[in-house]
Design a protein around this motif. Structure first.
Motif, PDB file in Angstrom:
ATOM      1  N   GLY A   1      -4.758   3.136 -19.063  1.00 19.66           N
ATOM      2  CA  GLY A   1      -4.403   1.628 -19.355  1.00 19.66           C
ATOM      3  C   GLY A   1      -4.825   0.657 -19.284  1.00 19.66           C
ATOM      4  O   GLY A   1      -5.286  -0.458 -19.656  1.00 19.66           O
ATOM      5  N   GLN A   2      -5.301   0.927 -17.799  1.00 16.80           N
ATOM      6  CA  GLN A   2      -5.977  -0.071 -17.040  1.00 16.80           C
ATOM      7  C   GLN A   2      -7.874  -0.766 -17.998  1.00 16.80           C
ATOM      8  O   GLN A   2      -8.301  -1.614 -17.836  1.00 16.80           O
ATOM      9  N   PHE A   3      -7.740   0.824 -17.998  1.00 21.90           N
ATOM     10  CA  PHE A   3      -9.231   1.131 -18.473  1.00 21.90           C
ATOM     11  C   PHE A   3      -9.600   0.095 -19.348  1.00 21.90           C
ATOM     12  O   PHE A   3     -10.508  -0.488 -19.799  1.00 21.90           O
TER      13      PHE A   3
ATOM     14  N   ILE B   1      -5.730  -0.551  -3.280  1.00 26.97           N
ATOM     15  CA  ILE B   1      -6.153   0.115  -4.835  1.00 26.97           C
ATOM     16  C   ILE B   1      -6.132  -1.217  -4.879  1.00 26.97           C
ATOM     17  O   ILE B   1      -7.117  -1.524  -6.260  1.00 26.97           O
ATOM     18  N   ASN B   2      -5.213  -2.441  -5.132  1.00 29.97           N
ATOM     19  CA  ASN B   2      -4.729  -3.007  -5.964  1.00 29.97           C
ATOM     20  C   ASN B   2      -5.183  -4.278  -6.086  1.00 29.97           C
ATOM     21  O   ASN B   2      -5.546  -5.057  -6.251  1.00 29.97           O
ATOM     22  N   THR B   3      -6.056  -4.420  -4.144  1.00 29.89           N
ATOM     23  CA  THR B   3      -7.097  -5.299  -3.813  1.00 29.89           C
ATOM     24  C   THR B   3      -8.076  -4.815  -4.790  1.00 29.89           C
ATOM     25  O   THR B   3      -8.666  -5.988  -5.383  1.00 29.89           O
TER      26      THR B   3
ATOM     27  N   PHE C   1       1.631   3.979   1.458  1.00 33.50           N
ATOM     28  CA  PHE C   1       0.787   4.130   1.710  1.00 33.50           C
ATOM     29  C   PHE C   1      -0.346   4.043   0.573  1.00 33.50           C
ATOM     30  O   PHE C   1      -1.335   4.178   0.681  1.00 33.50           O
ATOM     31  N   GLN C   2       0.043   4.403  -0.161  1.00 31.99           N
ATOM     32  CA  GLN C   2      -1.132   4.264  -1.696  1.00 31.99           C
ATOM     33  C   GLN C   2      -1.260   2.803  -1.781  1.00 31.99           C
ATOM     34  O   GLN C   2      -2.541   2.536  -1.746  1.00 31.99           O
ATOM     35  N   GLN C   3      -0.073   2.140  -1.881  1.00 28.16           N
ATOM     36  CA  GLN C   3      -0.415   0.922  -1.789  1.00 28.16           C
ATOM     37  C   GLN C   3      -1.139   0.020  -0.671  1.00 28.16           C
ATOM     38  O   GLN C   3      -1.984  -0.924  -0.573  1.00 28.16           O
TER      39      GLN C   3
HETATM   40  O1  LIG Z   1      -1.087   5.742  -9.013  1.00 33.15           O
HETATM   41  C1  LIG Z   1      -1.578   3.647  -9.798  1.00 33.15           C
HETATM   42  C2  LIG Z   1      -2.663   3.667 -10.816  1.00 33.15           C
HETATM   43  O2  LIG Z   1      -3.570   4.751  -8.868  1.00 33.15           O
HETATM   44  C3  LIG Z   1      -3.064   2.569  -9.643  1.00 33.15           C
HETATM   45  O3  LIG Z   1      -4.557   2.489 -10.351  1.00 33.15           O
HETATM   46  C4  LIG Z   1      -3.141   1.296  -9.292  1.00 33.15           C
HETATM   47  O4  LIG Z   1      -2.932   0.534 -10.436  1.00 33.15           O
HETATM   48  C5  LIG Z   1      -1.021   1.384  -9.346  1.00 33.15           C
HETATM   49  O5  LIG Z   1      -0.898   0.935  -8.604  1.00 33.15           O
HETATM   50  C6  LIG Z   1      -1.308   2.923  -8.511  1.00 33.15           C
HETATM   51  O6  LIG Z   1       0.157   3.633  -8.899  1.00 33.15           O
END
Ligand SMILES: O[C@H]1[C@H](O)[C@@H](O)[C@H](O)[C@@H](O)[C@H]1O
Length: 596
Positions: A173-175, A294-296, A288-290
């Motif tokens: 979706g992001q792509f 990743i979103n920067t 930790f994912q955030q």
């Molecule tokens: O798993 C998702 C994914 O990695 C996305 O690329 C990111 O924007 C989201 O914040 C994350 O929750």
């Protein structure tokens, strides 16, 4: 390789490699393709999550112009969606338990459709804000419900893969959003209406799909609707013998009634050791994912590339599309690996690569800073601004009020000055030679937010390596693991809390990135993310158990010991775990050791 026979069944090659739990359901079975239909329509929720969070950065460029948005409104339009997602993910826990997974997915896709319509028809910024909040409400519910639904309908041996497909749809979706942004950025008017409105299509598709799809059999059983649950389970297992699985779910619901009866669910979770520990692991993984930044990278990739020296606007937008394409392609690697190597190894490997590429990014920014061109030209400053005091481009660029004006001949930078930015548009200086649109002619260049550097290719390499490491593991696994680690009575609430943790840290990191960069400089900011990734690595090494191949009803047993005990052992992968269920009491876990 597998194949589809004429009865519409997908036969697998055999059991996933390396799995070693003795209580797996028989894996040598054929999987009805209906499960793929379920996973596809559910994962459209992931697609909408990715599309709606990704589309806004490109839509902001024309919106800024046409709606005359100041910085505050831009920030509001971006972060209101994420903030609303955090709130609705939390309330989604209650809705999931009360109305069921299917109704929640229907509600989310309805909200997505309404949000898309409002956004594409908006006449002013207030309506835009209402649309962005609406879409955020949909994202929050979808982000916590879809992984739970897929996990609950999947057979154990392919659960990881199917839930990870939802993450593949998020990055897909992001792509798609970044390509749509790029394509419609050439329209001189109303391009943003298409960008924001196109999400209506997958939302409507999901809504109509789910009108015909069944409820999760586990939720049905929990609500005492046994006949329906039996029928649905047998339908999604392609009329295979489901007695063992059905009895196991039923027995576990009976047992859970003892632990989980009465009172507010979150309090019960906190009082009950194994679920409390699962909740801590689930929320920390999402946090930790955030915190790995990743979103920067996703939201600011165009800016980061500019900071790394890519100067052209359109080039930066398309390079940002390449960034999200990389994220998408490497999530595919995660889908492929999750049932082969398991969740734990995938996350550990991913964090290692993420840490190394963040270090590379930091070092390339450090090199750029050290080789930053000096200011050689000091024009008279009528405003007596702070920009006068900076001796190099690096210092000038870090002050949001200033920009760097210079001439270029090949790779040689000369006649450089640091002057105030035009407050109405950062595309120009407030006054002087870079203040009008003749810039670009006469080799004159205005750089706002970046410096000319010969290290842009290292930055690009760092970004690609970052995504290639992050996307297979740290991207999808927090969602996958959270969909598995809670017992049924705590599943909705557990996922609601961890999804909310994800959204809250998402807002925190993306809102603070530019300020952090200002305080710590860009290389400082990336060194900070590296430090956070090291913490994540230690946490995961010590605390994340392997859930691969286990039936959902057995996973709770992994948390009966102390938090963060027994996981990081070098023997972890050589251990065979046998679960013996003792009716009416807690299960006994016996760890036996086997040399492989
Ligand atoms: O798993 C998702 C994914 O990695 C996305 O690329 C990111 O924007 C989201 O914040 C994350 O929750």
């Amino acid at each position: 390789m597998g194949g589809i026979n004429w009865h519409g069944e997908w036969s697998l090659i055999g059991p996933p490699s390396g799995g070693d739990t003795s209580n797996l359901l028989d894996q040598n079975i054929s999987t009805p393709y209906f499960i793929y239909v379920l996973a596809f329509f559910s994962a459209l929720g992931g697609f909408l999550f990715g599309y709606d969070t990704g589309v806004v950065s490109g839509a902001m460029l024309p919106l800024k112009r046409e709606m005359n948005l100041n910085a505050l409104w831009q920030e509001l339009l971006v972060s209101s969606t994420v903030g609303a997602a955090a709130l609705s993910a939390l309330s989604g826990g209650y809705l999931n338990g009360w109305l069921g997974r299917r109704i929640c997915i229907l509600v989310a896709s309805f909200i997505f459709s309404v949000g898309g319509i409002v956004l594409s028809l908006a006449q002013d910024k207030v309506v835009l804000l209402v649309g962005r909040v609406t879409v955020g409400l949909g994202i929050g519910i979808a982000s916590m419900t879809v992984p739970v639904y897929i996990a609950e309908v999947s057979p154990p041996h392919m659960r990881g893969q199917l839930v990870t497909i939802n993450s593949l749809f998020i990055t897909g979706g992001q792509f798609v959003a970044s390509v749509v942004d790029g394509a419609f950025s050439y329209l001189s008017r109303d391009g943003w209406r298409y960008m924001l409105g196109l999400s209506i299509i997958p939302a409507v598709l999901q809504f109509f799909g789910f009108v015909f799809l069944p409820e999760s059999p586990r939720w049905l059983l929990q609500k005492g609707r046994s006949d329906e649950a039996h029928r649905v389970l047998s339908q999604i297992r392609g009329n295979q013998n489901i007695d063992e699985e059905y009895d196991k779910i039923k027995a576990s619901i009976e047992e859970e009634k003892e632990v989980g009866a009465g009172g507010v669910v979150i309090l019960r979770i906190l009082r009950h050791g194994p679920t409390r520990r699962a909740l801590i692991v689930g929320c920390c993984l999402q946090m930790f994912q955030q915190l790995s930044g990743i979103n920067t990278v996703m939201y600011y990739s165009a800016t980061i590339l500019q900071m790394g020296g890519v100067q052209d606007d359109k080039q930066a937008i398309w390079l940002a599309a390449a960034t999200s394409a990389t994220n998408f392609v490497f999530t595919l690697v995660g889908v492929w690996l999750v049932e082969k190597v398991g969740r734990r190894k995938l996350v550990l490997g991913s964090l290692l690569g993420t840490g190394l590429s963040l270090t590379l990014l930091a070092v390339s920014f450090l090199l750029s800073a050290q080789n930053s061109p000096p200011v050689t030209f000091h024009p008279y400053d009528p405003q007596n601004s702070t920009c006068r005091q900076y001796g190099s481009c690096e210092l000038c660029m870090l002050d949001p009020n200033c920009g760097f004006c210079y001439r270029e001949n090949g790779t040689v930078v000369f006649e450089t000055s640091c002057v105030p930015v035009n407050l109405a548009s950062t595309d120009h200086a407030a006054w002087g030679r870079c203040s009008n649109s003749t810039e670009g002619s006469d080799n004159l260049i205005w750089a706002y937010n970046y410096c000319p550097t010969s290290y842009s290719w290292v930055v690009l390499m760092g970004l690609v390596l970052y995504l290639a490491s992050f996307a297979p593991g740290m991207g999808p696994m927090p969602w996958t693991v959270n969909s598995e680690i809670y017992p049924l009575w705590a599943r909705s609430t557990g996922n609601a809390c961890s999804a909310a943790a994800n959204w809250i840290f998402n807002v925190l990191v993306s809102l603070t990135f530019l300020h952090v960069a200002q305080f710590l400089t860009y290389y400082g900011a990336f060194f900070m993310y590296t430090g956070l990734v090291v913490l994540a690595l230690l946490f995961v090494f010590a605390c994340l158990p392997e859930t691969k191949g286990l039936q959902l009803e057995d996973i709770e047993n992994l948390f009966t010991g102390q938090l963060c005990s027994c996981r990081g052992s070098a023997y972890n992968d050589m251990r065979h775990i046998h679960y013996i269920r003792v009716k009416g009491s807690n299960s006994i876990v016996i760890c036996t050791w086997a040399l492989l």
